[in-house]
Structure formats: structure tokens, C-alpha cells
Design a protein around this motif. Structure first.
Motif, mmCIF file in Angstrom:
data_model
loop_
_atom_site.group_PDB
_atom_site.id
_atom_site.type_symbol
_atom_site.label_atom_id
_atom_site.label_comp_id
_atom_site.label_asym_id
_atom_site.label_seq_id
_atom_site.Cartn_x
_atom_site.Cartn_y
_atom_site.Cartn_z
ATOM 1 N N VAL A 188 -6.266 0.487 -1.699
ATOM 2 C CA VAL A 188 -7.283 0.067 -1.113
ATOM 3 C C VAL A 188 -7.201 -1.020 -0.256
ATOM 4 N N THR A 189 -7.280 -2.008 -1.029
ATOM 5 C CA THR A 189 -7.263 -3.598 -0.942
ATOM 6 C C THR A 189 -6.139 -3.532 -0.044
ATOM 7 N N LEU A 215 -6.658 -1.599 3.644
ATOM 8 C CA LEU A 215 -7.443 -2.688 4.389
ATOM 9 C C LEU A 215 -7.147 -4.114 4.848
ATOM 10 N N ALA A 265 1.088 -0.832 -0.024
ATOM 11 C CA ALA A 265 0.026 -0.052 0.050
ATOM 12 C C ALA A 265 1.130 1.416 0.323
ATOM 13 N N VAL A 315 -5.219 2.100 -7.726
ATOM 14 C CA VAL A 315 -6.173 2.552 -6.281
ATOM 15 C C VAL A 315 -6.270 1.419 -5.937
#
Length: 211
Positions: A58-59, A62, A12, A54
Motif C-alpha cells: 500500500v505505501t 502510494l 509494490a 500489505v
């Protein structure tokens, strides 16, 4: 630290750096097809590469916070991120690389978003999953993202006479050739999805505890 969470966190962070650098580079360009700052930044996020990154950002973020996320929505977004960034890397290095000479920050962002991000994401998925997250239903929903991107790109391109990639440039190639090109990419996407399902099931069985 949990190795899985650490890998997802690094992934990330790398993608975030790549996106921020690319945004700064794009903001500093005052000439070209989109002279206004707002139009340049909007156009940047119309690229499949950027949208794929993106999704990975994001994943991965998380998963770094909580690796176990059972919802169908998250599993679909995770699979979309893995497949889309894999397609991004493969298409870039086989078709698009070398079309533009980049230097400095632009070359750095290009390397992070087209090479480092795909490698980190795919290797991270192979090593850490999450496992057992891919089903036929998840694959079906994952197709929505690339189809929506293609529909938006072709409609927008017809309106403004501009396309983000040469292989979808209807003005230069015509709809017939573009359709063939997109079919080839779709076959690649679905082939990777089928391969991901097979690998996921295989590794899930290997990781299952022995009764």
C-alpha cells in the motif's frame, strides 16, 4: 520516469505478485488446521509476514503515485512497513527458514515475501526515503501495529489453540518464554526504529541545500 517512483512501483508490483500467488496456493490447500476456504484465507492474513507485506504494498503504491506525502498517518504506515518487513526478513532468515520444505509456487511466493520484498523495501527507503519523515511521534505511533498484532495473536491463539509462529506458541513454550521471545523482537524493532531515525536525520542534512 522518476527513478523514485519507478522503484516504489516495482516494489509494490513484486509484493502484489507474491501475495496473489500465496493466496492462490493457500486457497488450493484443502487439509490441515483450517479446512474451509474462508478460514484458510482469514488465517493467512493473520501472519505478521502477510500484514507487513500489505503495508509495503500500500505505501509503496502510494509513493509511486506521489512521493511527497507529509501526513503523520502515512509517515507512520511507511515506517511501519519498512520496520515490519525488515523484522520479517531478519527473523525469517535467522529463525524460521527451513522449518518447512516448499516447492513450486509456494517456494516462489515465499521468496518474494520473505526475501525480495524486504530487500526492495529497505534499499528503496535508504535510497529514496522520503527523507525527514521520521520523528519521535511517528515512531511512537508505529509501535501500535506490532503490539496490536501480538495482542490479537495471543488472544486468538488462546481461543483456538493455534499460533502462526513457533516463537509465540504459548501451548508449547508457555507465556514466560513467549514473553522473552517477543521482548527480543521488540528490542529489534525499536533498535531498527532508532537506527532509521538516525539515518533519516543524517541523510536529510546531507540532502539539504547549502545556503
Amino acid at each position: 520516469m522518476d527513478v523514485r517512483r519507478g522503484w516504489f512501483g516495482v516494489t509494490a508490483l513484486v509484493v502484489l505478485v507474491g501475495l496473489v500467488v500465496q493466496i492462490v496456493v493457500t486457497a488450493g490447500i484443502s487439509t490441515g488446521r483450517f479446512p474451509g476456504l474462508g478460514s484458510r484465507l482469514f488465517n493467512l492474513f493473520c501472519y505478521f509476514t502477510i500484514q507487513s507485506n500489505v503495508l509495503v504494498l500500500v505505501t509503496s503504491a502510494l509513493l509511486a503515485v506521489r512521493p511527497d506525502r507529509p501526513s503523520t498517518l502515512f509517515r507512520t504506515l511507511r515506517l511501519d512497513g519498512v520496520l515490519a518487513i525488515a523484522v520479517t526478513g531478519l527473523v525469517f532468515h535467522t529463525v524460521l527458514k527451513g522449518l518447512h520444505e516448499l516447492t513450486g509456487a509456494a517456494a516462489f511466493a515465499d521468496f518474494l515475501l520473505h526475501t525480495t520484498s524486504p530487500v526492495l523495501c529497505v534499499v528503496g527507503w535508504l535510497a529514496f526515503g522520503p527523507r525527514g519523515a521520521i520523528t519521535g511521534r511517528v515512531i511512537g505511533w508505529s509501535v501500535v501495529f506490532p503490539l496490536a498484532w501480538l495482542a490479537f495473536t495471543l488472544v486468538r491463539g488462546a481461543i483456538i489453540d493455534w499460533y502462526p509462529y513457533p516463537f509465540v506458541d504459548v501451548t508449547e513454550l508457555g507465556y514466560g518464554r513467549v514473553l522473552l521471545n517477543c521482548t527480543a523482537v521488540a528490542v529489534l524493532f525499536l533498535g531498527l526504529a532508532a537506527g532509521a531515525l538516525w539515518v533519516d536525520r543524517l541523510m536529510s542534512r546531507k540532502q539539504a541545500p547549502v545556503a
